[in-house]
Design an enzyme around this catalytic site. Structure first.
Site: not given
Ligand code: ATP
Ligand code: MG
Length: 222
Positions: A14-15, A17-18, A38, A42, A121-123
Site C-alpha cells: 500500500e505504498i 506501486k499501482t 499485475k 489479491s 507491478e509486484g505484490v
Molecule cells: N502520489 C499519490 N497521489 C495520490 N494518491 C496516491 C499516491 N500514491 C499512492 N496513492 C494512493 O494511495 C493508495 C495506495 O497506493 P497504491 O494502490 O498505488 O499502493 P500499492 O503499493 O500498489 O498497494 P498494494 O500493495 O495493495 O498493491 C491508493 O489509494 C493510491 O491511489
Molecule cells: Mg498495487
C-alpha cells in the site's frame, strides 16, 4: 533488439506501486504502446462487481486506455484472488497453489511476445511472499529485468527504501530508480525524503506528489 521491461517493486505494501505504475504507463503511452501487467492480485472483486473499479487491474487497464472486459482483465492479471491477503495465503483459501515457475514463465512469455515496453507491478513489499517458497525478490531474480523501487514519504520511509535498495544490490539486480510517492499526511515533504534517500544510493530518486502525474524522467526507467 531485446524487449524492454521493468518490474515495479515496493518497499512495502500500500505504498504507491499501482499509482506509480499507472503514472509510468501514461508517460510511456505518450511515446507509443505499453503493456502494464499485475500478474498476481489479491482482494479483487469479481469483474462484474462495481468494486472491481478499485482494483489494481482496473487502474492499470485505465492507464493503458483499455476497457474492462473478461479478456483484458485475464490478460493483465491471470492470477486473481478474492481475499485481501498475500497471494500464497489467498490462493490457499481457494484451494489453489501458485508456483514461481508458472508465474515467471507467463511473464517471460508476455515480455518476449510484446512489441512494446512491459511494466510489471509486484505484490506488497519486496520480500512479501508470492508462493509458499518465493518472495517478490525471487520473482525479480528469476526474471532478471530492471527494477524500479517505490517507497512512500511517511516517517520511517527512508530506511525502508534504502533497505530494499540494498537488498536488490546485494542480489546483483539492476535497480534503475527509486520513486518516492507522497504519503498522505506525511510530516516531511516528499522532496526532502527523496533527497535523503538520494544521498545514500547511486540511482536516480524521483518524486511523485499527491495527485501528480510524476516527472517525465519516470519514462527513463524502462
Ligand atoms: N502520489 C499519490 N497521489 C495520490 N494518491 C496516491 C499516491 N500514491 C499512492 N496513492 C494512493 O494511495 C493508495 C495506495 O497506493 P497504491 O494502490 O498505488 O499502493 P500499492 O503499493 O500498489 O498497494 P498494494 O500493495 O495493495 O498493491 C491508493 O489509494 C493510491 O491511489
Ligand atoms: Mg498495487
Amino acid at each position: 533488439m531485446s524487449p524492454r521491461a521493468v518490474f515495479v517493486a515496493g518497499a512495502g505494501t500500500e505504498i504507491g506501486k499501482t499509482y506509480v505504475t499507472a503514472a509510468l504507463t501514461r508517460r510511456l503511452r505518450s511515446a507509443g504502446p505499453v503493456l502494464a501487467l499485475k500478474p498476481l492480485a489479491s482482494g479483487v472483486a469479481p469483474v462484474e462487481d462495481p468494486a472491481f473499479a478499485d482494483s489494481d487491474t482496473a487502474r492499470l487497464l485505465a492507464a493503458q486506455g483499455l476497457p474492462v472486459t473478461a479478456a483484458t482483465v485475464a490478460a493483465c492479471s491471470p492470477w486473481r484472488f478474492a481475499a485481501p491477503l498475500a497471494p500464497d495465503q489467498a490462493a490457499a483459501l481457494e484451494g489453489r497453489r501458485l508456483t514461481l515457475d508458472e508465474i515467471v514463465g507467463w511473464c517471460r512469455e508476455r515480455i518476449a511476445s510484446a512489441a512494446c515496453p512491459v511494466v510489471i507491478e509486484g505484490v506488497g513489499g519486496l520480500m512479501s511472499p508470492i508462493t509458499d517458497e518465493a518472495t517478490n525478490l525471487d520473482w525479480i531474480e528469476a526474471l532478471r529485468i530492471p527494477v524500479t523501487l517505490v517507497s512512500g514519504s511517511y516517517l520511517g520511509a527512508i530506511s525502508h527504501a534504502l533497505t530494499a535498495a540494498e537488498v536488490l544490490r546485494l542480489r546483483g539486480l539492476d535497480l534503475r530508480a527509486v520513486v518516492i510517492s507522497e504519503t498522505e499526511g506525511a510530516p516531511t515533504p516528499p522532496q526532502v525524503v527523496a533527497a535523503a534517500v538520494a544521498r545514500h544510493t547511486p540511482v536516480p530518486v524521483l518524486c511523485v506528489g499527491r495527485g501528480e502525474q510524476g516527472p517525465g524522467a519516470l519514462a527513463a526507467v524502462v
